[in-house]
Write a protein that holds these residues in place. Sequence first.
Motif, PDB file in Angstrom:
ATOM      1  N   LEU A 289      -8.206  -9.221  35.370  1.00  0.00           N
ATOM      2  CA  LEU A 289      -7.291 -10.177  35.997  1.00  0.00           C
ATOM      3  C   LEU A 289      -7.693 -11.609  35.648  1.00  0.00           C
ATOM      4  O   LEU A 289      -8.856 -11.984  35.781  1.00  0.00           O
TER       5      LEU A 289
ATOM      6  N   ARG B 248       3.005  -9.670  40.159  1.00  0.00           N
ATOM      7  CA  ARG B 248       1.850 -10.565  40.177  1.00  0.00           C
ATOM      8  C   ARG B 248       0.693  -9.948  40.955  1.00  0.00           C
ATOM      9  O   ARG B 248       0.853  -9.534  42.114  1.00  0.00           O
ATOM     10  N   PRO B 249      -0.523  -9.887  40.385  1.00  0.00           N
ATOM     11  CA  PRO B 249      -1.643  -9.277  41.099  1.00  0.00           C
ATOM     12  C   PRO B 249      -2.080 -10.106  42.312  1.00  0.00           C
ATOM     13  O   PRO B 249      -2.225 -11.329  42.227  1.00  0.00           O
TER      14      PRO B 249
ATOM     15  N   TYR C  20      -4.096 -14.416  39.162  1.00  0.00           N
ATOM     16  CA  TYR C  20      -3.994 -13.534  40.322  1.00  0.00           C
ATOM     17  C   TYR C  20      -4.130 -14.363  41.591  1.00  0.00           C
ATOM     18  O   TYR C  20      -4.503 -15.540  41.557  1.00  0.00           O
ATOM     19  N   ASP C  21      -3.817 -13.743  42.728  1.00  0.00           N
ATOM     20  CA  ASP C  21      -4.067 -14.333  44.038  1.00  0.00           C
ATOM     21  C   ASP C  21      -5.111 -13.484  44.750  1.00  0.00           C
ATOM     22  O   ASP C  21      -5.350 -12.328  44.394  1.00  0.00           O
TER      23      ASP C  21
ATOM     24  N   ILE D 241     -12.279  -7.646  39.792  1.00  0.00           N
ATOM     25  CA  ILE D 241     -11.401  -8.538  39.030  1.00  0.00           C
ATOM     26  C   ILE D 241     -11.709  -8.436  37.538  1.00  0.00           C
ATOM     27  O   ILE D 241     -10.790  -8.365  36.698  1.00  0.00           O
TER      28      ILE D 241
ATOM     29  N   PRO E 190      -8.589 -17.844  41.640  1.00  0.00           N
ATOM     30  CA  PRO E 190      -7.215 -17.401  41.870  1.00  0.00           C
ATOM     31  C   PRO E 190      -6.260 -18.595  41.891  1.00  0.00           C
ATOM     32  O   PRO E 190      -6.691 -19.734  42.074  1.00  0.00           O
TER      33      PRO E 190
END
Length: 253
Positions: free
Chosen positions: A98, A28-29, A101-102, A93, A123
């Motif tokens: 993405l 996970r990004p 993502y977080d 991003i 996010p």
Amino acid sequence: MADSPTDPQYFESFDGTRIAWRELGEGRPAVLIHGYFSTAEVNWLKYGHAAKLAARGFRVIMPDLRGHGLSDRPHDVAAYPPDALMRDGMALIAHLGLTDYDLGGYSLGGRTTMRMLVNGATPRRAVMAGMGLTGILTTSGRGDYFRKVLTNLGSFERASNEWMTEAFLKTTKGDPVALLNVLETFVDTPLDAVEAIAVPVAVITGAEDDDNGSGAALADAIPQAVFREIPGGHMSAVAKPELGQAIADYLAG
């Protein structure tokens, strides 16, 4: 799983400034943004914080802010418009494509995360570490402190806050001219914008860190926020394993 960071990669941001980033891990990004005077390597790799996230199944993406590290460090103040750091983050991003993502950061990276959230970043979860409510609402105070340090290098009493800040600048091989220009990018965030954030957020600060005001007050102002306290002050908490642990626990929770 990749257990060592990738070589630096580069892209051209919104105005052609070349921004560097490194990655660690797969999954996970999670985009993590370092603090002022620092670099991705010092903030996230040196003390093992990125490794903790990578071990929990994250692809940790760590840019160097413009004016820092391996990113371009232009001396022309025109290369540092207001909110340039936010725009660089949004551009990264977009460059990486993405969508799920977080996002998080420490100190100036936490403030940059805030600027991204109030300018449309979405996010799943966010982390603001080493940041308090005052540092979000009024950026001039810290800006004035750093301007004093950067324009009076070599003049501070040993062990003073300013002397320690200058010592950190030397360890990261910071460029004083570029870093002075970075101060021009700072933008205050109004309280009503903070209170409108719809993303779950963890605010994480050292127990002795009041450099940017109260982390607890920042968490209170954000509807879906939790507050986590870790040991240390502003300069020392970033080096403690509890920081990476708290970030990993929140994002993996």
